[in-house]
Motif scaffolding. Structure first.
Motif, PDB file in Angstrom:
ATOM      1  N   GLY A   1     -25.510 -21.988   8.984  1.00  7.95           N
ATOM      2  CA  GLY A   1     -24.558 -21.325   8.625  1.00  7.95           C
ATOM      3  C   GLY A   1     -23.186 -21.721   7.903  1.00  7.95           C
ATOM      4  O   GLY A   1     -22.610 -22.090   7.119  1.00  7.95           O
TER       5      GLY A   1
ATOM      6  N   SER B   1     -21.703 -18.962   5.592  1.00  4.48           N
ATOM      7  CA  SER B   1     -21.684 -17.628   5.542  1.00  4.48           C
ATOM      8  C   SER B   1     -22.064 -17.020   6.387  1.00  4.48           C
ATOM      9  O   SER B   1     -22.820 -17.993   7.017  1.00  4.48           O
ATOM     10  N   VAL B   2     -21.590 -16.372   7.421  1.00  6.87           N
ATOM     11  CA  VAL B   2     -22.114 -16.069   8.726  1.00  6.87           C
ATOM     12  C   VAL B   2     -23.358 -15.447   8.135  1.00  6.87           C
ATOM     13  O   VAL B   2     -24.561 -15.205   9.475  1.00  6.87           O
ATOM     14  N   LYS B   3     -23.709 -14.220   6.975  1.00  6.67           N
ATOM     15  CA  LYS B   3     -25.043 -13.586   7.006  1.00  6.67           C
ATOM     16  C   LYS B   3     -25.846 -14.739   6.512  1.00  6.67           C
ATOM     17  O   LYS B   3     -27.401 -14.070   7.505  1.00  6.67           O
ATOM     18  N   ALA B   4     -25.924 -16.046   5.847  1.00  5.80           N
ATOM     19  CA  ALA B   4     -26.440 -17.083   6.338  1.00  5.80           C
ATOM     20  C   ALA B   4     -27.229 -17.435   7.744  1.00  5.80           C
ATOM     21  O   ALA B   4     -29.031 -17.711   8.082  1.00  5.80           O
ATOM     22  N   PHE B   5     -26.007 -17.931   8.731  1.00  5.77           N
ATOM     23  CA  PHE B   5     -26.749 -18.000   9.669  1.00  5.77           C
ATOM     24  C   PHE B   5     -27.612 -17.346  10.992  1.00  5.77           C
ATOM     25  O   PHE B   5     -28.167 -17.623  11.370  1.00  5.77           O
TER      26      PHE B   5
END
Length: 474
Positions: A325, A330-334
């Motif tokens: 992340g 990116s939180v979404k990538a995490f």
């Protein structure tokens, strides 16, 4: 594992070389694209190994320490040696350039990834069901600390140990130390003798040795059989008896050695519980007792195996996923990386239960190692996907192009790593066999997570869509 970086650099270099007639420029661009995800993937793999250093088992600590160091060194060698070799092979060679600039066919993982993204609801629902089943199976995994179980039944060491266990003295011991005031010595002697008879009736117990049966046996031995010159304190009779009877300061201490045959680790718990229960009933107050010996130590080792597995995996998983992340900011990538990387671990434990593979000194390391290895291809895919999104592609086109660029390397690294671990199946030591089998299967399930599950995750989260729109507006 050290081949993974070289494969990704070479694969991307060949793709770029097909688009330009300048090998040096292609190599520069390939390194520019691959270097960052390669660094992150090596760091996360090293973290997976390094998490094993939290174990209280020294062999596991040593393995984690040196494996983590080896992974970091392989990164240094990869970014220095591989580019030099590629430059030497392709620099100034017209024939080589003509061979590598032919149109590259669409890699078959691109079609799979695009289809998974298009049917993301079905894919994620199926993964959810599989995860629930794996978690239910996880509760049935069993630890194993009996060393004999690590060797084939027909091996020499197994045959020799069975002979010792069945014909001679047994292999393991439970030591019972009891003490009381000297005036209660006669009662404690009778209690220890009674307890010995009860324990000796168990099929797992080969023999129970205590002061009473030693003294009775030694009474029949003629005194001239011992060295006449030995002083009283060095007499073999006294030396042996002192281990099972000792008086000091008005208190008497007695010992009973329970010699145990080879058995599974789960039977160790049963026998220890039985010995504890019988000792509590037979050895009356005011006498006190303590159970020690090899069997309690093996039980402690099993608890340590489970503790090591949970602690090291929790540390590795949290650190690795957080690093992903942070590296992509990116939180979404995490979140997108969460399911594809946890699914192989859950599947791993389910496979262990289905194949009756125990948690032992080798397999205890596999979860932490697996999370560090399985995330490598996730990082490379996300890096390609972000680059495609920044180029203005929609999600499905970005997924297709990402697999077109990285699908071959992702597949090849998984096959190579799985094959390398599969070599360990030739070992005679079962934990090493299990480690090789499980690590190889983890590479395969990790590949499936990246090809089938990861595209569905990034599509469901609309990963980097907002950033692309902002960049285009600016």
């Amino acid at each position: 594992l050290s081949l993974s970086g070289g494969i990704h650099i070479t694969s991307r270099f060949q793709s770029l070389l097909a688009e330009t007639d300048l090998p040096r420029a292609a190599l520069h661009d390939a390194l520019k694209e691959v270097l960052s995800p390669l660094f992150v993937s090596n760091v996360t793999t090293a973290v997976g190994f390094a998490s094993l250093m939290t174990s209280d088992m020294q062999p596991v600590v040593d393995f984690g320490q040196f494996a983590a160091l080896g992974i970091l060194l392989s990164f240094v060698f990869t970014i220095t040696i591989v580019p030099g070799i590629l430059s030497r092979l392709h620099g100034g060679s017209r024939l080589s350039h003509e061979l590598t600039t032919s149109p590259e066919p669409c890699h078959w993982t691109a079609g799979i990834g695009r289809a998974a993204a298009s049917r993301r609801i079905w894919v994620l629902a199926s993964v959810g069901i599989i995860s629930v089943v794996c978690i239910l199976l996880l509760t049935k995994i069993r630890p194993e600390s009996n060393v004999l179980k690590f060797f084939p039944d027909d091996s020499k060491i197994s045959r020799d140990c069975r002979f010792i266990a069945e014909k001679l003295t047994g292999l393991y011991t439970i030591e019972l130390d009891a003490s009381t005031e000297s005036r209660n010595a006669s009662a404690l002697l009778k209690q220890i003798e009674h307890l010995g008879k009860v324990l000796a009736a168990r099929p797992e117990v080969a023999k129970v040795i205590h002061y009473q049966n030693i003294a009775t046996a030694l009474d029949a031995i003629p005194r001239p059989a011992f060295v006449p010159a030995a002083v009283t304190s060095q007499n073999p009779l006294n030396l042996m008896l002192m281990k099972y009877r000792h008086s000091e300061d008005g208190r008497l201490s007695l010992r009973a050695s329970i010699l145990v045959r080879a058995m599974s680790s789960t039977d160790f718990y049963t026998l220890m519980d039985f010995a504890e229960q019988q000792a509590q009933q037979i050895i009356a107050h005011p006498a006190t007792y303590t159970l020690t010996g090899v069997v309690p130590l093996l039980n402690s080792a099993q608890h340590s195996l489970v503790h090591t597995q949970i602690q090291s995996f929790a540390m590795a998983a949290s650190t690795v996923l957080i690093l992903i992340g942070l590296s992509f900011r990116s939180v979404k990538a995490f979140i997108a990386a969460l399911l594809p990387n946890l699914l192989p671990i859950l599947s791993l434990f389910a496979i262990m239960v289905l194949l009756d593979i125990p948690l032992d000194a080798a397999t205890v390391m596999i979860a932490s190692v697996a999370i560090g290895i399985a995330d490598d291809d996730t990082i490379h895919f996300l890096s390609c996907f972000r680059r495609e999104k920044r180029a203005g592609r929609d999600t499905l086109a970005a997924i297709h192009n990402s697999f077109q660029n990285a699908g071959r390397a992702i597949t090849f690294t998984s096959v190579v790593s799985a094959s390398g671990f599969a070599i360990l199946l030739l070992a005679e030591f079962r934990p090493i066999q299990y480690f090789g089998l499980l690590a190889g299967l983890t590479m395969i399930t990790g590949w499936m997570g990246d090809v089938f599950v990861l595209p569905a995750c990034v599509a469901s989260l609309s990963l980097w869509n907002g950033r692309v729109r902002r960049e285009q507006t600016q």
